[in-house]
Design a protein around this motif. Sequence first.
Motif, mmCIF file in Angstrom:
data_model
loop_
_atom_site.group_PDB
_atom_site.id
_atom_site.type_symbol
_atom_site.label_atom_id
_atom_site.label_comp_id
_atom_site.label_asym_id
_atom_site.label_seq_id
_atom_site.Cartn_x
_atom_site.Cartn_y
_atom_site.Cartn_z
ATOM 1 N N VAL A 88 40.115 28.714 50.669
ATOM 2 C CA VAL A 88 41.393 28.449 50.240
ATOM 3 C C VAL A 88 41.813 28.625 49.133
ATOM 4 C CG1 VAL A 88 43.139 27.319 51.187
ATOM 5 C CG2 VAL A 88 41.528 27.342 52.718
ATOM 6 N N ARG A 89 41.457 28.256 48.510
ATOM 7 C CA ARG A 89 41.758 28.216 46.582
ATOM 8 C C ARG A 89 41.790 29.761 46.228
ATOM 9 N NH1 ARG A 89 38.647 24.063 42.451
ATOM 10 N NH2 ARG A 89 38.835 22.612 44.776
ATOM 11 N N LEU A 90 40.793 29.264 46.291
ATOM 12 C CA LEU A 90 40.799 31.701 45.991
ATOM 13 C C LEU A 90 41.632 32.247 46.512
ATOM 14 C CD1 LEU A 90 36.548 32.154 46.493
ATOM 15 C CD2 LEU A 90 37.701 31.335 44.016
ATOM 16 N N ALA A 91 42.163 32.301 47.707
ATOM 17 C CA ALA A 91 43.451 32.993 47.952
ATOM 18 C C ALA A 91 44.207 33.062 47.009
ATOM 19 C CB ALA A 91 44.093 32.342 49.292
ATOM 20 N N ASN A 92 44.853 32.046 46.035
ATOM 21 C CA ASN A 92 45.975 32.376 45.134
ATOM 22 C C ASN A 92 45.697 33.007 44.148
ATOM 23 O OD1 ASN A 92 45.489 29.420 45.841
ATOM 24 N ND2 ASN A 92 48.173 30.061 46.192
ATOM 25 N N TYR A 93 44.518 33.512 43.997
ATOM 26 C CA TYR A 93 43.731 33.835 42.584
ATOM 27 C C TYR A 93 42.775 35.001 42.688
ATOM 28 C CZ TYR A 93 45.010 29.306 41.263
ATOM 29 O OH TYR A 93 45.384 28.477 40.709
ATOM 30 N N ALA A 94 42.928 35.963 44.151
ATOM 31 C CA ALA A 94 42.039 36.757 44.163
ATOM 32 C C ALA A 94 43.146 38.046 44.002
ATOM 33 C CB ALA A 94 40.892 37.013 45.700
ATOM 34 N N TYR A 95 43.899 38.052 44.644
ATOM 35 C CA TYR A 95 45.088 39.463 44.524
ATOM 36 C C TYR A 95 45.031 40.270 43.296
ATOM 37 C CZ TYR A 95 47.927 37.562 40.800
ATOM 38 O OH TYR A 95 48.528 36.872 39.784
ATOM 39 N N GLY A 96 44.227 39.755 41.938
ATOM 40 C CA GLY A 96 44.320 40.692 41.047
ATOM 41 C C GLY A 96 44.082 39.888 39.694
ATOM 42 N N SER A 112 30.697 31.091 38.092
ATOM 43 C CA SER A 112 31.986 30.067 38.576
ATOM 44 C C SER A 112 33.080 30.782 40.158
ATOM 45 C CB SER A 112 33.214 31.197 37.106
ATOM 46 O OG SER A 112 34.723 30.766 37.898
ATOM 47 N N PRO A 113 33.419 30.081 40.359
ATOM 48 C CA PRO A 113 33.965 30.410 42.094
ATOM 49 C C PRO A 113 34.841 31.824 41.798
ATOM 50 C CG PRO A 113 34.702 28.300 41.363
ATOM 51 C CD PRO A 113 33.168 28.330 40.216
ATOM 52 N N TYR A 114 35.201 32.026 40.541
ATOM 53 C CA TYR A 114 36.282 32.969 40.401
ATOM 54 C C TYR A 114 35.786 34.370 39.580
ATOM 55 C CZ TYR A 114 39.103 28.618 41.364
ATOM 56 O OH TYR A 114 39.439 26.871 41.371
ATOM 57 N N GLY A 115 34.775 34.236 39.749
ATOM 58 C CA GLY A 115 34.051 34.965 38.902
ATOM 59 C C GLY A 115 33.168 35.923 39.682
ATOM 60 N N TRP A 116 32.197 37.268 38.899
ATOM 61 C CA TRP A 116 32.032 38.058 39.138
ATOM 62 C C TRP A 116 31.166 37.468 40.497
ATOM 63 C CZ3 TRP A 116 31.604 43.305 36.882
ATOM 64 C CH2 TRP A 116 31.119 44.023 37.385
ATOM 65 N N ASP A 117 30.004 37.315 40.171
ATOM 66 C CA ASP A 117 28.539 36.659 41.438
ATOM 67 C C ASP A 117 29.512 36.176 42.313
ATOM 68 O OD1 ASP A 117 26.425 37.765 39.724
ATOM 69 O OD2 ASP A 117 26.716 35.228 38.645
ATOM 70 N N THR A 177 42.574 28.212 29.195
ATOM 71 C CA THR A 177 43.819 28.993 29.586
ATOM 72 C C THR A 177 43.700 29.399 30.802
ATOM 73 O OG1 THR A 177 43.322 31.323 28.901
ATOM 74 C CG2 THR A 177 43.909 30.296 26.979
ATOM 75 N N SER A 178 45.272 29.255 32.061
ATOM 76 C CA SER A 178 44.584 29.823 33.700
ATOM 77 C C SER A 178 43.579 31.436 33.094
ATOM 78 C CB SER A 178 45.741 29.502 33.766
ATOM 79 O OG SER A 178 46.107 30.433 35.467
ATOM 80 N N TYR A 179 44.435 32.467 32.661
ATOM 81 C CA TYR A 179 43.740 33.535 32.372
ATOM 82 C C TYR A 179 42.194 33.392 32.298
ATOM 83 C CZ TYR A 179 43.507 38.211 30.508
ATOM 84 O OH TYR A 179 43.420 39.584 30.373
ATOM 85 N N ASP A 180 41.720 32.406 31.385
ATOM 86 C CA ASP A 180 40.621 32.457 31.345
ATOM 87 C C ASP A 180 39.331 31.638 32.565
ATOM 88 O OD1 ASP A 180 40.437 34.106 28.284
ATOM 89 O OD2 ASP A 180 40.269 32.362 27.719
ATOM 90 N N HIS A 181 40.287 30.977 33.074
ATOM 91 C CA HIS A 181 39.844 30.060 33.974
ATOM 92 C C HIS A 181 39.670 30.438 35.356
ATOM 93 C CE1 HIS A 181 38.703 25.945 35.475
ATOM 94 N NE2 HIS A 181 39.424 26.110 36.421
#
Length: 300
Positions: A88-96, A112-117, A177-181
């Motif tokens: 659910v959290r990823l939906a806010n950032y996975a767009y681009g 990272s859950p927001y990363g490549w793997d 930063t948010s951009y990095d995190h």
Amino acid sequence: METPKMRAQRRALSLVELLIIISVVALLMVIVIPSLNKVDYGSKQQRCAANLHGIAMASLTYAADDPNENAIPVAPSESWGRKSPVSVRLANYAYGGRSGRGGPAPAAEVNSPYGWDAGMGSDHRPLNHVIYKSGFRGPADRTPLSDTRIDAAIYQCPCDNGFAGYHYKEWRDSRLTSYDHFGTSYAANATWIASDADDSCRMYSNSPYLRPLSKLLRPESTVLYIENAGRYCWTEGSSPALTASAEKPSSGKHDGPGWHSVGWDFNVAFADGHVAYLKFKGREPAPALPASLPACCATT
């Protein structure tokens, strides 16, 4: 003929004049420098607004080509049905954006859950293929780490200085930063609701996410994206589900949640493509989740 006394008087007068000039210059600096800072501040806020406008217009282009007419892209890594707190959290950032380096320690940069793997590398964030048709500027053989360093500047607020108020504790603790995190400075409006009558923990969108753009009743007042510093600007954090995963700042460094000012001011992109710099009125208590919700929903 000039006497030594006359020369001394002329030198003394020159020193007085010099002191006057120094005083005038110092006064001008006191007056001008704050004005220059305001100009720089305004320029960065406008650049941030331009970023959001570009992202919003790309979203409208994406919706025009998408079979489901989704303005906020749905990332391939998402699974619809039983939702976990992470998905659910990823939906806010996975767009681009690019791969994020943040997440629970240790080794969050790699895992990272927001990363490549995790399937959230730059190639898997759908809006990138609308904005960057010729590809990214970066290493051709991108890896989990190199993808965190590619240039995806449209997703970076020039004033993004990291955690700024009530938000996820892991972001605050990462000091990124948010951009990095997260891989982007901007959060999509992908909010959800769940029913306590549904034991499957199925969640439903109550935002533009997963909704056809043409079905939005008032696109001009429907938020698509907001600076990530303002994602939780509306809540005091009284919800037990939120306080478990988020935390207020522990020092006076972030007295205001905004990146552009100490206050409740944020750039916001709407579903008709326009961007506004809005002052939010303040926080209200978040409603507590019903005690009857299954455990998996209560932690989402």
